[in-house]
Scaffold this motif. Structure first.
Motif: not given
Length: 304
Positions: A10-12, A15-17, A116-118, A140-141
């Motif tokens: 979750l943490r990593g 801010c991937s997008r 979106r899927g979670a 996805q993120t």
């Protein structure tokens, strides 16, 4: 299932997008607040903007450890610093926290949030010093897109979720930084912040509260514009998911009067306040059971 691994995921991916979304918080008593959140990353630089859509009009920017709060009435900007890692609403990095000792995690399946899927996970506490959490993470993120805080009886005491997210929004680090730096026409108030420790200030816990480790401690001026003004000591403790903040300030007879102990419940957040000494007032705030605040209150003492 390893708790630390899933929290790290979750943490990593916080801010991937870049994105823009509306985040809504609802308490069990029906109180609701909403914010418009924009986030962007560029290498090591991370910038976020949180614009309140309810309550007092304000916009909060954070660029790495720098925080600026814009208030429209009066037109002021308050600057501050925070060492808490991770962008909202991701869990912070807490060195020394041993999540697996105090939580167990269970994967509940798949759901949809904001279209979106979670993946859905249940974080169940192993004792009565912390609350449970039901967490939805974007497939996805990895972004935390929905969070339910649960009581000991699994009742939802607070829910926070994105009602919508635009993953194609035109938002960049430069755009958000320009907004953060646009202080013309505002009175800028810079907090005088001194990084310290509870022990260095003559305070501390005579006994640790199970699972909670010290994260950061600051002394802040109550009125940065007035020389020699009083200050507040804030010390933060966390177990990696839940957190508790302790505030020490000079006792003010006009405000604190003859109050011995004050307790307030605000959804998942609990507050306890009392005299810590003849000249000091202690306020403890955290999204934890009331018992946990009482332990912090009972263990907190002046060292010298």
């Amino acid at each position: 299932m390893d708790v630390a691994r899933w929290v790290a995921r979750l943490r990593g991916n916080g801010c991937s997008r870049s994105y823009v979304g509306t985040f809504v918080v609802i308490s069990a008593n029906g109180a609701m607040s909403s914010s418009r959140i924009a986030q962007a990353c560029d290498g090591e630089k991370q910038v976020e903007r949180v614009e309140a859509l309810s309550g007092v009009p304000r916009t909060v920017y954070r660029r790495n450890g720098e925080v600026r709060t814009f208030l429209t009435q009066p037109r002021t900007v308050r600057t501050d610093r925070s060492d808490a890692s991770g962008l909202f609403p991701q869990p912070p990095l807490v060195p020394g926290a041993k999540l697996s000792d105090f939580y167990e995690v269970q994967r509940l399946g798949v759901d949809r949030v904001a279209g979106r899927g979670a993946d859905v996970f249940l974080f169940r506490p192993k004792d009565d010093l912390r609350l449970g959490y039901r967490i939805w993470a974007d497939q996805q993120t990895g972004l935390l897109v929905k969070l339910q805080t649960l009581s000991a009886t699994s009742t939802v005491v607070e829910q926070a979720a994105f009602s919508e997210i635009d993953w194609n929004a035109s938002v960049s680090v430069d755009d958000l930084s320009r907004g953060m730096d646009a202080t013309e026409g505002y009175q800028v108030i810079s907090a005088q912040v001194l990084k310290t420790t509870a022990q260095a200030e003559g305070w501390g816990l005579r006994q640790a509260v199970d699972g909670f480790v010290p994260v950061q401690c600051y002394r802040r001026s109550l009125n940065p514009r007035a020389q020699g003004s009083s200050s507040v000591l804030q010390c933060l403790y966390s177990d990696g998911l839940a957190s508790v903040s302790l505030f020490l300030e000079p006792l003010d007879p006009a405000r604190h009067g003859n109050i011995k102990v004050q307790e307030v419940s605000m959804g998942a957040t609990q507050l306890l306040a009392r005299r810590a000494s003849d000249d000091t007032w202690l306020t403890i705030v955290g999204e934890v059971p009331r018992k946990t605040l009482h332990l912090f209150s009972n263990y907190w003492e002046r060292l010298r």
